[in-house]
Design a protein around this motif. Structure first.
Motif, PDB file in Angstrom:
ATOM      1  N   TRP A  92       0.822  -1.209   0.000  1.00  0.00           N
ATOM      2  CA  TRP A  92       0.000   0.000   0.000  1.00  0.00           C
ATOM      3  C   TRP A  92       0.859   1.263   0.000  1.00  0.00           C
ATOM      4  O   TRP A  92       0.441   2.292  -0.484  1.00  0.00           O
TER       5      TRP A  92
ATOM      6  N   GLY B   9     -12.404   4.405  -0.724  1.00  0.00           N
ATOM      7  CA  GLY B   9     -12.054   3.038  -0.357  1.00  0.00           C
ATOM      8  C   GLY B   9     -13.206   2.076  -0.481  1.00  0.00           C
ATOM      9  O   GLY B   9     -14.095   2.264  -1.320  1.00  0.00           O
ATOM     10  N   GLU B  10     -13.164   1.059   0.354  1.00  0.00           N
ATOM     11  CA  GLU B  10     -14.063  -0.105   0.259  1.00  0.00           C
ATOM     12  C   GLU B  10     -15.476   0.235  -0.215  1.00  0.00           C
ATOM     13  O   GLU B  10     -16.109   1.167   0.304  1.00  0.00           O
ATOM     14  N   HIS B  39     -20.036  -1.563  -8.190  1.00  0.00           N
ATOM     15  CA  HIS B  39     -18.809  -2.176  -8.698  1.00  0.00           C
ATOM     16  C   HIS B  39     -18.832  -2.366 -10.214  1.00  0.00           C
ATOM     17  O   HIS B  39     -17.874  -2.044 -10.910  1.00  0.00           O
ATOM     18  N   PHE B  85      -9.979   0.821   4.430  1.00  0.00           N
ATOM     19  CA  PHE B  85      -9.414  -0.404   3.873  1.00  0.00           C
ATOM     20  C   PHE B  85     -10.176  -1.584   4.459  1.00  0.00           C
ATOM     21  O   PHE B  85     -10.184  -1.775   5.682  1.00  0.00           O
ATOM     22  N   TYR B  89      -9.928  -7.641  -1.666  1.00  0.00           N
ATOM     23  CA  TYR B  89      -9.273  -6.964  -2.786  1.00  0.00           C
ATOM     24  C   TYR B  89      -7.969  -6.270  -2.368  1.00  0.00           C
ATOM     25  O   TYR B  89      -7.675  -6.105  -1.198  1.00  0.00           O
ATOM     26  N   GLN B  91      -7.113  -3.119  -3.149  1.00  0.00           N
ATOM     27  CA  GLN B  91      -7.418  -1.755  -2.695  1.00  0.00           C
ATOM     28  C   GLN B  91      -6.266  -0.770  -2.906  1.00  0.00           C
ATOM     29  O   GLN B  91      -6.050   0.128  -2.100  1.00  0.00           O
ATOM     30  N   ALA B  94      -7.445   2.793  -3.114  1.00  0.00           N
ATOM     31  CA  ALA B  94      -7.661   3.482  -1.837  1.00  0.00           C
ATOM     32  C   ALA B  94      -6.351   4.105  -1.345  1.00  0.00           C
ATOM     33  O   ALA B  94      -6.316   5.265  -0.916  1.00  0.00           O
ATOM     34  N   HIS B 112      -9.386   1.085   9.362  1.00  0.00           N
ATOM     35  CA  HIS B 112      -9.090  -0.308   9.006  1.00  0.00           C
ATOM     36  C   HIS B 112      -9.054  -1.164  10.259  1.00  0.00           C
ATOM     37  O   HIS B 112      -8.913  -0.650  11.374  1.00  0.00           O
TER      38      HIS B 112
END
Lengths: 152, 152, 152, 152, 152, 152, 152, 152
Positions: A92, B9-10, B39, B85, B89, B91, B94, B112
């Motif tokens: 990341w 993010g998510e 998505h 996060f 995936y 990510q 993100a 997260h």
């Protein structure tokens, strides 16, 4: 023309050396910058210099910020930022560097294998070039500096 | 005081709704911005509007850039950028958003679970707050806007 | 979300009206900005207000700078800059606007027919989307604002 | 004083060499930067390094972005950007460069023949000097650096 | 389109009112900003609020800085900065404002009589329009906002 | 004209209320922003929302960063930043805010008693006004907005 | 430490030489930049290189813009901008330079005689030092570079 | 890699020399910048060069601004800004420098003893590292430049 190039991302293979060696052979005037690539030093630098932390979060926090002195200075100084996504780890911080460099208007080159193509689409979308190999990065730097293309 | 907050993010859980609902209940003056969270639409938007691509790289490329119109505009407009996060995936987008927002000097809040702590240390190191839950994000926005802390 | 969109380029067809009408029908919250599209007024504005010039260069110079008050203000204010290259004229001012907007980090959408593809490759290369029709621009603005894609 | 000068635009005549030769003769301390001026290399660089594309749009796209690494770096580094519009081609990339340089606040010098005067009025309007010949560009650089004017 | 316009310079004639009245009559959406135009208040504001100074330099210094709170805020907020040079006084503060606005990239309109033409050449050289009368300023604002030219 | 004013510094006296009351009485169009002025909440906000820390350094660190979301947003949004240095505590955060605002080009007003004059000389040197009382701040805002001076 | 210093303003006395000589004697590491100080060359440079203009406005305009290539480049490159106001001429270009430099955040030193004190109050108000003589400018540069004060 | 490091704050101990000596011993490529550290010269520089002031406020004001020429230039030039808070004096200028450097995005290292921990929490919160000793600063610079950690 000279270029300053920051090589961000994966630290467990020798891709930085390959690029540097190829550029040296072509006698390109490139200054390469990189993060600290010793994994243990990079993880523990904060507590090694500023004192131990019982809590892993702060152990990591101290180290991450100390490393940021180097990485942010290098990104700001670079003309081109190359970010390599390898096979291991979450990486990341590599994607973070790519976003940081992009917002500063740096020329971004992304390097990764075909299996990461979909997951990296936003990162690739912000880049001026997407490649798979260190030789391609060297060829790009050679072309940018001299206008010469690889002989086919 | 008012705030504009980008929720990056998510996109597979309802964490954005939780934050918005909690803020609404506290009557906070917050404008929330978000990426497209459908998505499939997000993946296919480029080719749906600009024409099909046989090569998956360009299929994704068109979509990623089209989505960037929304995400970059939103990040530039935001006072606070929250990046979540999740568990699934890679990510990398993100983390890219976090780096992009950081370079623009935005106030960064990272959300997260504890298992991502080490992998996100550089991202957390650039943030002004690191949290685990949507309630904590809402509590932060409430405190920033009103000075009130959660009752214990 | 709201958007401010600057529509630069060709002034001899009604592409701006088509985009605006399509967005109005979709009830999008978009503020459109545009250059002065009356060709004669645009050419002669400088001398009409500030006095005649015997030399055509200065006649044009006065007008070009006066128009720049509007175009630069509009570009700076815009979130998205759409630049349309039509079939007639050199349209160097359109390409100039695209470069100006790009350096300011604006989201760039380029609109042109297939025969200009090669000549516009650098301009397209700086854009987040390249399209051919006004409907595609409207579809992009709709997607950016609402996440909805055109029904197929 | 030293100057860094980017010479953008037309690549099919030797105007860059003329300027450089004239400056060398006057012993001016100027570093000249330029795009890749080999037309074929410039067109094909993307696919030569990063792999063939069946679709001409993406063939050009890869090349245009790769060239942008060089051109944007050079424009950002330049004190003065000279843009030459010749007789052939659309030259939208030249106008794009002019707009890009203008938004970055670079000193802009535009070079073109009298028949392009009207079509380039917006570009000339953003420039600090408009000239027709390479000798005039060299005379400008000489004056800027030494204060000396051409002997009449 | 709306505009915010800062009217800098001469404070002893009613040119600001003339421009505002003309724009009002044309129903233009313009917000005008101006410095404090009461000469005595402007000269003495610093000591009136922050205490007397026996030394004229500091008397003026306190006032100049206090006025700068207003003038700098207004210039930064303006889209267009109009600077009027009248017949009396040195008016170095007007030229200072013009330079300040120019460096911030504001659209600059300069207004002065023909006898100041040579002395103001550098200031005019940085402007997008040079005029002599308040009516011309109003005509410019009308054209910029509506595209309409004065009827001849 | 409207102003947004950030009131930084001392949180143990009612100087903010005095300024706001005086401005309200003069019907000035001012939006006031301030840090959280509840000392305990400000000290403990980080751990209250994000979890306790055994180490006082991290307890404070979490709180300081959380407060920075509010203070940095407010400073960036302000036209004028007033910083009050009182009699108690080190107040290094007040001086930090002054430096931060100064680097962003904000109009700085410093408020302190005569005994701090020498120690605050660098801070005063960066300010556009230095005053001792809340009434003087209100008089400054009144003058900046209306041009009116206090009656003597 | 090294400094780059731009010496703007009056071109009819030898104040620049005095400062340079004094700094040379003190062996200071200063690079001085200056406008073209040959009055005739400065007035006529535009038409001498780019062709005659029958209208004095455009004669001056061409020259003013050409000179701006040098002056703006120099101001942007400078750490310190010294602006000298002499006894003759309007010197609006000097005040313009001061405003331009101020907006870019350059350290400003203003040099003028006591009779210009009131008229220059806004310019002095933006400066970090106001002096009357070339020796004082040299003493400032010496102090800034070495910390040494003149012997009394 | 090379670094430029500004050492701000306390001027009554030899911490700057300790850091410089340690870096010299490690052969690091660091350029150190510092304020004038002669307390009397720093206090009296303004009046010594620009003339006496009967009022202490203006005595200090002249000096503070003159010192700002050096300190702001140095901060802008630095990659890393180290700020040391010692035991004596208010040191508001040190905190001001920290805020100024932070707003410019400089990498900030704060150095102070444990008793100042709570009072400096906002300053520490903006830093990338907080340390107590000169050796730790040198270790940080060594790590940033070479990746080497101190041997335990």
């Amino acid at each position: 023309m000279k270029l300053t190039v920051y090589l961000s991302g994966e630290i467990h293979t020798d891709w930085r050396d390959e690029i540097a060696a190829a550029c040296r052979q072509m006698k390109l005037d490139v200054t390469f910058l990189a993060p600290v690539t010793d994994h243990d030093a990079s993880d523990d630098c904060g507590v090694a210099i500023m004192g131990a932390e019982p809590n892993k979060f702060w152990h990591d926090h101290k180290g991450a910020k100390l490393n940021a002195i180097r990485t942010r200075t290098a990104i700001e100084r670079a003309d081109v930022v190359v970010v390599r996504f390898g096979d291991k780890y979450r990486q990341w911080n590599a994607a973070f560097d790519a976003g940081y460099a992009s917002a500063l208007g740096k020329a971004l080159v992304i390097m990764h294998g075909p299996d990461h193509q979909h997951a990296l689409k936003e990162v690739d979308g912000a880049a001026l070039a997407t490649v798979e190999t260190a030789d391609q990065v060297a060829a790009i730097l050679n072309y940018v500096l001299t206008g010469a293309l690889p002989r086919s």
